[in-house]
Structures are given as C-alpha cells and as structure tokens.
Write a protein that holds these residues in place. Structure first.
Motif, PDB file in Angstrom:
ATOM      1  N   LYS A  65     -12.471   0.186 -11.346  1.00 16.08           N
ATOM      2  CA  LYS A  65     -11.060   0.140 -10.995  1.00 16.08           C
ATOM      3  C   LYS A  65     -10.835   0.658  -9.572  1.00 16.08           C
ATOM      4  O   LYS A  65     -10.074   0.079  -8.795  1.00 16.08           O
ATOM      5  CB  LYS A  65     -10.272   0.976 -12.004  1.00 16.08           C
ATOM      6  N   GLY A  66     -11.525   1.737  -9.214  1.00 18.58           N
ATOM      7  CA  GLY A  66     -11.412   2.283  -7.864  1.00 18.58           C
ATOM      8  C   GLY A  66     -11.917   1.316  -6.808  1.00 18.58           C
ATOM      9  O   GLY A  66     -11.303   1.158  -5.748  1.00 18.58           O
ATOM     10  N   LYS A  67     -13.038   0.652  -7.091  1.00 24.61           N
ATOM     11  CA  LYS A  67     -13.586  -0.329  -6.141  1.00 24.61           C
ATOM     12  C   LYS A  67     -12.612  -1.484  -5.933  1.00 24.61           C
ATOM     13  O   LYS A  67     -12.385  -1.923  -4.810  1.00 24.61           O
ATOM     14  CB  LYS A  67     -14.912  -0.876  -6.649  1.00 24.61           C
ATOM     15  N   LEU A  68     -12.046  -1.982  -7.026  1.00 29.58           N
ATOM     16  CA  LEU A  68     -11.125  -3.107  -6.924  1.00 29.58           C
ATOM     17  C   LEU A  68      -9.840  -2.706  -6.210  1.00 29.58           C
ATOM     18  O   LEU A  68      -9.318  -3.463  -5.392  1.00 29.58           O
ATOM     19  CB  LEU A  68     -10.819  -3.676  -8.305  1.00 29.58           C
ATOM     20  N   LYS A  69      -9.332  -1.515  -6.494  1.00 33.51           N
ATOM     21  CA  LYS A  69      -8.122  -1.052  -5.811  1.00 33.51           C
ATOM     22  C   LYS A  69      -8.360  -0.898  -4.322  1.00 33.51           C
ATOM     23  O   LYS A  69      -7.514  -1.255  -3.503  1.00 33.51           O
ATOM     24  CB  LYS A  69      -7.670   0.294  -6.384  1.00 33.51           C
ATOM     25  N   LYS A  70      -9.519  -0.372  -3.965  1.00 36.07           N
ATOM     26  CA  LYS A  70      -9.833  -0.161  -2.554  1.00 36.07           C
ATOM     27  C   LYS A  70      -9.899  -1.497  -1.816  1.00 36.07           C
ATOM     28  O   LYS A  70      -9.409  -1.627  -0.695  1.00 36.07           O
ATOM     29  CB  LYS A  70     -11.162   0.576  -2.419  1.00 36.07           C
ATOM     30  N   GLU A  71     -10.491  -2.501  -2.428  1.00 41.72           N
ATOM     31  CA  GLU A  71     -10.661  -3.796  -1.767  1.00 41.72           C
ATOM     32  C   GLU A  71      -9.365  -4.600  -1.717  1.00 41.72           C
ATOM     33  O   GLU A  71      -9.065  -5.243  -0.715  1.00 41.72           O
ATOM     34  CB  GLU A  71     -11.738  -4.615  -2.480  1.00 41.72           C
ATOM     35  N   PHE A  72      -8.576  -4.570  -2.782  1.00 39.58           N
ATOM     36  CA  PHE A  72      -7.433  -5.465  -2.889  1.00 39.58           C
ATOM     37  C   PHE A  72      -6.082  -4.794  -2.718  1.00 39.58           C
ATOM     38  O   PHE A  72      -5.064  -5.405  -2.983  1.00 39.58           O
ATOM     39  CB  PHE A  72      -7.473  -6.202  -4.230  1.00 39.58           C
ATOM     40  N   LYS A  73      -6.050  -3.539  -2.264  1.00 40.29           N
ATOM     41  CA  LYS A  73      -4.758  -2.870  -2.092  1.00 40.29           C
ATOM     42  C   LYS A  73      -3.962  -3.541  -0.982  1.00 40.29           C
ATOM     43  O   LYS A  73      -4.518  -4.131  -0.054  1.00 40.29           O
ATOM     44  CB  LYS A  73      -4.950  -1.396  -1.795  1.00 40.29           C
ATOM     45  N   SER A  74      -2.669  -3.427  -1.080  1.00 37.72           N
ATOM     46  CA  SER A  74      -1.791  -4.016  -0.082  1.00 37.72           C
ATOM     47  C   SER A  74      -1.831  -3.175   1.181  1.00 37.72           C
ATOM     48  O   SER A  74      -1.787  -1.953   1.142  1.00 37.72           O
ATOM     49  CB  SER A  74      -0.365  -4.060  -0.625  1.00 37.72           C
ATOM     50  N   ARG A  75      -1.897  -3.831   2.306  1.00 40.66           N
ATOM     51  CA  ARG A  75      -1.961  -3.134   3.587  1.00 40.66           C
ATOM     52  C   ARG A  75      -0.564  -2.784   4.113  1.00 40.66           C
ATOM     53  O   ARG A  75      -0.428  -2.069   5.077  1.00 40.66           O
ATOM     54  CB  ARG A  75      -2.673  -3.990   4.632  1.00 40.66           C
ATOM     55  N   CYS A  76       0.484  -3.293   3.468  1.00 41.69           N
ATOM     56  CA  CYS A  76       1.831  -3.084   4.003  1.00 41.69           C
ATOM     57  C   CYS A  76       2.476  -1.807   3.471  1.00 41.69           C
ATOM     58  O   CYS A  76       3.483  -1.368   4.001  1.00 41.69           O
ATOM     59  CB  CYS A  76       2.728  -4.275   3.691  1.00 41.69           C
ATOM     60  N   CYS A  77       1.955  -1.238   2.430  1.00 38.62           N
ATOM     61  CA  CYS A  77       2.601  -0.089   1.815  1.00 38.62           C
ATOM     62  C   CYS A  77       1.920   1.225   2.233  1.00 38.62           C
ATOM     63  O   CYS A  77       0.739   1.254   2.503  1.00 38.62           O
ATOM     64  CB  CYS A  77       2.584  -0.221   0.303  1.00 38.62           C
ATOM     65  N   LYS A  78       2.697   2.282   2.244  1.00 36.17           N
ATOM     66  CA  LYS A  78       2.201   3.592   2.589  1.00 36.17           C
ATOM     67  C   LYS A  78       1.488   4.210   1.392  1.00 36.17           C
ATOM     68  O   LYS A  78       1.467   3.662   0.303  1.00 36.17           O
ATOM     69  CB  LYS A  78       3.351   4.484   3.033  1.00 36.17           C
ATOM     70  N   LYS A  79       0.932   5.399   1.591  1.00 35.15           N
ATOM     71  CA  LYS A  79       0.187   6.057   0.518  1.00 35.15           C
ATOM     72  C   LYS A  79       1.072   6.421  -0.668  1.00 35.15           C
ATOM     73  O   LYS A  79       0.630   6.463  -1.802  1.00 35.15           O
ATOM     74  CB  LYS A  79      -0.499   7.326   1.043  1.00 35.15           C
ATOM     75  N   ASP A  80       2.344   6.712  -0.432  1.00 34.30           N
ATOM     76  CA  ASP A  80       3.227   7.075  -1.537  1.00 34.30           C
ATOM     77  C   ASP A  80       3.850   5.862  -2.211  1.00 34.30           C
ATOM     78  O   ASP A  80       4.835   5.971  -2.936  1.00 34.30           O
ATOM     79  CB  ASP A  80       4.311   8.047  -1.063  1.00 34.30           C
ATOM     80  N   ASN A  81       3.256   4.677  -1.980  1.00 41.73           N
ATOM     81  CA  ASN A  81       3.630   3.414  -2.620  1.00 41.73           C
ATOM     82  C   ASN A  81       5.057   2.956  -2.298  1.00 41.73           C
ATOM     83  O   ASN A  81       5.682   2.278  -3.071  1.00 41.73           O
ATOM     84  CB  ASN A  81       3.450   3.473  -4.143  1.00 41.73           C
ATOM     85  N   THR A  82       5.585   3.347  -1.161  1.00 39.61           N
ATOM     86  CA  THR A  82       6.854   2.802  -0.717  1.00 39.61           C
ATOM     87  C   THR A  82       6.572   1.767   0.355  1.00 39.61           C
ATOM     88  O   THR A  82       5.759   1.972   1.226  1.00 39.61           O
ATOM     89  CB  THR A  82       7.764   3.914  -0.139  1.00 39.61           C
ATOM     90  N   CYS A  83       7.265   0.689   0.266  1.00 38.63           N
ATOM     91  CA  CYS A  83       7.002  -0.404   1.204  1.00 38.63           C
ATOM     92  C   CYS A  83       7.728  -0.140   2.520  1.00 38.63           C
ATOM     93  O   CYS A  83       8.866   0.284   2.547  1.00 38.63           O
ATOM     94  CB  CYS A  83       7.461  -1.729   0.603  1.00 38.63           C
ATOM     95  N   ALA A  84       7.028  -0.403   3.613  1.00 38.17           N
ATOM     96  CA  ALA A  84       7.572  -0.136   4.940  1.00 38.17           C
ATOM     97  C   ALA A  84       8.562  -1.206   5.373  1.00 38.17           C
ATOM     98  O   ALA A  84       9.383  -0.992   6.239  1.00 38.17           O
ATOM     99  CB  ALA A  84       6.438  -0.032   5.956  1.00 38.17           C
ATOM    100  N   ALA A  85       8.476  -2.380   4.774  1.00 39.61           N
ATOM    101  CA  ALA A  85       9.338  -3.489   5.216  1.00 39.61           C
ATOM    102  C   ALA A  85      10.680  -3.468   4.570  1.00 39.61           C
ATOM    103  O   ALA A  85      11.002  -2.933   3.616  1.00 39.61           O
ATOM    104  CB  ALA A  85       8.658  -4.814   4.911  1.00 39.61           C
TER     105      ALA A  85
END
Length: 85
Positions: A65-85
């Motif tokens: 699960k950690g490997k998949l999250k690391k590879e496929f995480k969204s690049r647009c969101c911050k660490k606290d899972n709030t979207c910057a856009a």
C-alpha cells in the motif's frame, strides 16, 4: 507567414507534450510490472493483484500500500490533503 510559424511552434509543443505523457505512462507501467514480479503475481490484471492482496498478511499489505501510494499520489495536493487549486 506568421500563421505557419505559429502552427509549427504549436505542433512542436504538442509533440513534446505527448512525449512527456508517454514517458510517464511507460514509467508507471514499468513500476506496476515490477510490483507483479516482486510479489509473484502471475495473472497480470487487477484481479490477480486483488487475489494476492487477499493472501497477504497485514505487514505485507501495508508495505504494498505504501509503495502504491508513493508512486500514484497526486502531485497537486499538499501533505495535509488539501488541494492547492
């Protein structure tokens, strides 16, 4: 004359964009193929992965699960899972 230059520039940008997308797709496909090989999954489909996940213990599952999250995480969101856009 200016229109043909503009068309050429836009065409070059389009080709570069397609090449970047294709490279990312190839990288992700290679990553998923590596996951299938690492965990010994013979059926190369989501169903084969799901069957293997059902057989895993909690530690192996969290690692995958950690490997998949690391590879496929969204690049647009911050660490606290709030979207910057």
């Amino acid at each position: 004359m200016k229109k043909s230059i503009l068309k050429g520039v836009l065409g070059a940008l389009a080709v570069a964009g397609v090449a970047m997308v294709a490279r990312k797709v190839i990288e992700r496909k290679r990553f998923v193929r590596g996951i299938f090989n690492e965990y010994g999954i013979k059926e190369k489909s989501p169903f084969g992965l799901a069957d293997k996940i059902r057989e895993m213990d909690e530690e192996q599952y969290q690692e995958l699960k950690g490997k998949l999250k690391k590879e496929f995480k969204s690049r647009c969101c911050k660490k606290d899972n709030t979207c910057a856009a």
